[in-house]
Design an enzyme around this catalytic site. Sequence first.
Site, short mmCIF file in Angstrom:
data_model
loop_
_atom_site.label_atom_id
_atom_site.label_comp_id
_atom_site.label_asym_id
_atom_site.label_seq_id
_atom_site.Cartn_x
_atom_site.Cartn_y
_atom_site.Cartn_z
N HIS A 80 45.26 39.20 45.72
CA HIS A 80 44.29 38.44 44.91
C HIS A 80 44.00 39.04 43.55
O HIS A 80 43.27 38.45 42.76
CB HIS A 80 42.97 38.29 45.68
CG HIS A 80 42.17 39.57 45.70
ND1 HIS A 80 42.50 40.63 46.51
CD2 HIS A 80 41.08 39.95 45.02
CE1 HIS A 80 41.64 41.61 46.31
NE2 HIS A 80 40.77 41.23 45.41
C1 UD1 Z 1 36.05 39.40 43.49
C2 UD1 Z 1 35.85 40.82 42.96
C3 UD1 Z 1 36.97 41.72 43.48
C4 UD1 Z 1 37.09 41.62 44.99
C5 UD1 Z 1 37.27 40.16 45.37
C6 UD1 Z 1 37.40 39.93 46.84
C7 UD1 Z 1 34.86 41.11 40.72
C8 UD1 Z 1 35.17 41.45 39.33
N1 UD1 Z 1 35.93 40.87 41.51
O1 UD1 Z 1 37.26 38.90 42.93
O2 UD1 Z 1 36.68 43.05 43.14
O3 UD1 Z 1 38.19 42.38 45.44
O4 UD1 Z 1 36.13 39.44 44.89
O5 UD1 Z 1 37.60 38.57 47.08
O6 UD1 Z 1 33.71 41.07 41.10
N2 UD1 Z 1 36.26 31.27 44.90
C9 UD1 Z 1 36.14 30.35 45.91
N3 UD1 Z 1 35.21 30.58 46.87
C10 UD1 Z 1 34.37 31.66 46.85
C11 UD1 Z 1 34.50 32.57 45.80
C12 UD1 Z 1 35.44 32.37 44.83
O7 UD1 Z 1 36.86 29.38 45.97
O8 UD1 Z 1 33.53 31.79 47.77
C13 UD1 Z 1 37.28 31.04 43.86
C14 UD1 Z 1 36.63 30.59 42.58
O9 UD1 Z 1 37.31 29.48 42.09
C15 UD1 Z 1 36.79 31.74 41.63
C16 UD1 Z 1 37.95 32.54 42.23
O10 UD1 Z 1 37.97 32.24 43.61
O11 UD1 Z 1 37.06 31.36 40.32
C17 UD1 Z 1 37.77 34.02 42.03
O12 UD1 Z 1 36.48 34.44 42.54
P1 UD1 Z 1 35.66 35.64 41.82
O13 UD1 Z 1 34.47 36.00 42.63
O14 UD1 Z 1 35.48 35.34 40.41
O15 UD1 Z 1 36.68 36.83 41.86
P2 UD1 Z 1 37.61 37.35 43.01
O16 UD1 Z 1 39.01 37.18 42.55
O17 UD1 Z 1 37.24 36.79 44.36
#
Ligand code: UD1
Length: 386
Positions: free
Chosen positions: A222
Amino acid sequence: MSAYRRGELGPVVCVVGARPNFMKMAPILRALAARQPTLPTLLVHTGQHYDRDMNDRLFEDLRLPLPDINLEVGSGSHAVQTAEVMRRFEPVVDERQPSCVLVVGDVNSTLACTLVAVKKGIPVVHVEAGLRSYDRSMPEEVNRVLTDQVADRLYTTERSAADNLAREGIAADRVHFVGNVMIDSLLDNRPLARAPAATLGAAGADPELIAGPAGYGLITLHRPSNVDKVAVLAAILGALRDISATLPLVFALHPRTRKSIEGFALWPLLDTRRIVVLPPQGYLEMLGLMANARLVLTDSGGVQEETTALGVPCLTLRENTERPITVEQGTNTLVGNDGAAIRREVAAILAGRSKSGCLPERWDGRAAERIVDDLASWLPGRLAVA
Ligand code: UD1
């Protein structure tokens, strides 16, 4: 251990935001309740992760209490997400007057809540302090460095963390080596891990695929550095497809990675019955999948540690790690994201050349107890001088 009279201190505000925070906070909350039952706590969820798959299932599996407050910030750019957490966390701090704010890990919510607390003179406690990849292009590295600079009490998981903190000018008396709360959760839940065949069956996949003598490889991916660029992601998926010819693969797909695969039209690379694609899994399903895998390919921080604790070979698709003990003492090998290197390292493990590793110091299931005992003696003194 000191005891508190009820009402004497403001609550310890415990912050979670994203999936990797939950397994770290669960043992801390349990240890607080068991060892300092009169010390009030307040669980604040920022809402950085919110899906059933990324959030609710983990809360259930880890037997976490429902958050007292959910800030419901959701997804956004780093600036928007961090700013929104700060904006919504500030009134909570004003209203509840915490005795301290306890943050874990390195996600955006960790830094955002730290900044709010420290500017109000509230002590900040950072669990999993001092880990450094020395790669500032990782958003988590920025969160780690900044959180540690201003945190008052820093709990570390491995001894190298204290050296990193010393290099950044952080006084040794703020740092305490307690071990790894993520491994507290792992050891606690190991007997409850779900069997991989049941996990595949529940997801509508054929459990027969992983029943053969070859076993299976488990994939999690990821990091923006691996999944946000089409050429990089295509090279990784191409390698996985090749590997699947000899080793069936189970791929637990993060929403960010799913979006990239769809956006870059890369699904054809995964279109083989030798690769089972699953949605993000619950904690107990992941534990079962990891514990029984022949090998794990990942770019997660937590999975590097969990595979070391489980003694399962791990290939990390990164050039660096902030968790060097998993490479030096555990089962972890850094392979980067070059397709040929990934194929070569997988072949070496399948040929029997894998690290057996050992359990690092203080990864013994008692890190949360050490944190709570230290907090109970440190906090009154810290508040007296504030
Ligand atoms: C975040 C953390 C990362 C951690 C990861 C675990 C930061 C900078 N990054 O990254 O350190 O390893 O979480 O997952 O804080 N999304 C969903 N459902 C959710 C959450 C997110 O669909 O419940 C999608 C959203 O479209 C979002 C994307 O996933 O844009 C990324 O989510 P985000 O929380 O921004 O970062 P992660 O890549 O999950």
